[in-house]
Design an enzyme around this catalytic site. Structure first.
Site, mmCIF file in Angstrom:
data_model
loop_
_atom_site.group_PDB
_atom_site.id
_atom_site.type_symbol
_atom_site.label_atom_id
_atom_site.label_comp_id
_atom_site.label_asym_id
_atom_site.label_seq_id
_atom_site.Cartn_x
_atom_site.Cartn_y
_atom_site.Cartn_z
ATOM 1 N N ASP A 45 0.752 -1.194 0.079
ATOM 2 C CA ASP A 45 0.032 -0.138 -0.035
ATOM 3 C C ASP A 45 0.804 1.196 0.039
ATOM 4 O O ASP A 45 0.202 2.387 -0.115
ATOM 5 C CB ASP A 45 -1.023 0.113 1.195
ATOM 6 N N SER A 46 2.181 1.228 -0.024
ATOM 7 C CA SER A 46 2.976 2.251 -0.189
ATOM 8 C C SER A 46 2.938 2.986 -1.659
ATOM 9 O O SER A 46 3.315 3.948 -1.634
ATOM 10 C CB SER A 46 4.457 1.579 -0.157
ATOM 11 N N ASP A 84 -0.518 -6.297 -0.035
ATOM 12 C CA ASP A 84 -1.250 -5.740 1.233
ATOM 13 C C ASP A 84 -2.732 -5.908 1.124
ATOM 14 O O ASP A 84 -3.255 -5.531 0.163
ATOM 15 C CB ASP A 84 -0.830 -4.193 1.590
ATOM 16 N N LYS A 112 -0.725 -9.665 3.299
ATOM 17 C CA LYS A 112 -0.167 -8.961 4.374
ATOM 18 C C LYS A 112 -1.102 -8.026 5.111
ATOM 19 O O LYS A 112 -1.751 -7.387 4.516
ATOM 20 C CB LYS A 112 1.136 -8.431 4.102
ATOM 21 N N GLU A 114 -1.375 -5.426 8.737
ATOM 22 C CA GLU A 114 -0.699 -4.739 9.835
ATOM 23 C C GLU A 114 -1.425 -4.811 11.195
ATOM 24 O O GLU A 114 -2.656 -4.509 11.303
ATOM 25 C CB GLU A 114 -0.534 -3.225 9.490
ATOM 26 N N GLU A 181 9.299 -3.747 10.869
ATOM 27 C CA GLU A 181 9.606 -2.414 10.291
ATOM 28 C C GLU A 181 9.895 -1.555 11.522
ATOM 29 O O GLU A 181 9.297 -1.378 12.469
ATOM 30 C CB GLU A 181 8.460 -1.930 9.415
#
Length: 263
Positions: A45-46, A84, A112, A114, A181
């Site tokens: 999602d960067s 993501d 993925k 978070e 991270e």
């Protein structure tokens, strides 16, 4: 490149073979990355920041991840592909399953997500359905407002213990890979050595099983203040291909990240 599977990645950890990963968002770059030997790619999602021009990952939608996952898979048919689940796309089990199906059907091998303890039931439900899940703890960009910015996590004793606890709890719940991270190198070392699953670091020192960088950071084309853990591999290499080769080699040899690029 022969097809990369989760079993192969697990064997790399078992045999202490370090590996390089990179973010990818389109056909052309993913094709180049696979050709040069990158085994793992992340449709992150960067892209909200690197592709769409936002100042955070929060505006990214599931449709965006789906679109870019399809493009990357066309370029890299044999690489192991993570994608993501973006902000608020996994707030309930029902919503998570629906959105995960979209991403897996678009070509991802693994999703993925978070977060820590609150994701346990979500991970269990996905694992029951044979869906591969990668956890992501430490600095979690989707929580940027709560964390008051992009900064190192786990420096204080209580915070470090929380991150350790989250890693073990998520592994027990069923994640098959973990991203750490922006945490101290020695904290990442402790987690990596005590988990049975592969651990990928970004800004977390060289002790993790693998490393990942955002492609624009690796190539030195990101505007603004450079993050401590970012190394420009293109500036002395003359071509993107050579930059990728150097990145892979430095990760495999344990030379990247050095202390200069670690916390």
């Amino acid at each position: 490149m022969e097809s990369i599977t989760i079993s192969k990645i697990q064997n790399w950890k078992k045999n202490q073979i370090k590996f390089a990963a990179i973010t990818a968002y389109d056909f052309s770059f993913s094709r180049l990355f696979e050709k040069e030997g990158i085994p793992i790619m992340l449709v992150g999602d960067s892209l909200g920041m690197t592709i769409q021009g936002h100042n955070s990952t929060l505006p990214v939608k599931i449709q965006d991840i789906k679109y870019h996952t399809k493009a990357v898979r066309r370029g890299a048919p044999n690489s192991f592909l993570l994608s993501d689940l973006p902000f608020m796309s996994y707030y309930s089990i029902e919503e998570t399953l629906k959105n995960t199906a979209k991403i897996i059907q678009s070509g991802a091998n693994m999703i993925k997500i978070e977060g820590g303890k609150w994701l346990v039931e979500t991970v269990k439900e996905l694992s029951k359905r044979s869906i591969l899940v990668c956890g992501h703890i430490g600095l979690t960009p989707q929580s940027i407002n709560f964390l008051s910015g992009y900064k190192i996590q786990g420096k204080e004793k209580n915070d470090a213990q929380r991150i350790i606890d989250e890693a073990f709890i998520l592994e027990e719940a069923g994640i098959k890979m973990l991203v750490l991270e922006c945490i101290p190198s020695l904290l990442a070392k402790k987690i990596t050595e005590n988990l049975s699953i592969p651990v990928i670091g970004i800004g977390s020192g060289h002790h993790t099983d693998g490393q990942i960088l955002v492609m624009q950071d690796l190539l030195g084309i990101t505007d603004g203040k450079k993050l401590k853990f970012v190394k420009n591999f293109l500036c002395h290499n003359g071509s993107i291909q050579n930059a990728i080769k150097q990145y892979i080699n430095e990760v495999k040899n344990g030379n990247f990240p050095s202390e200069k690029y670690s916390f």
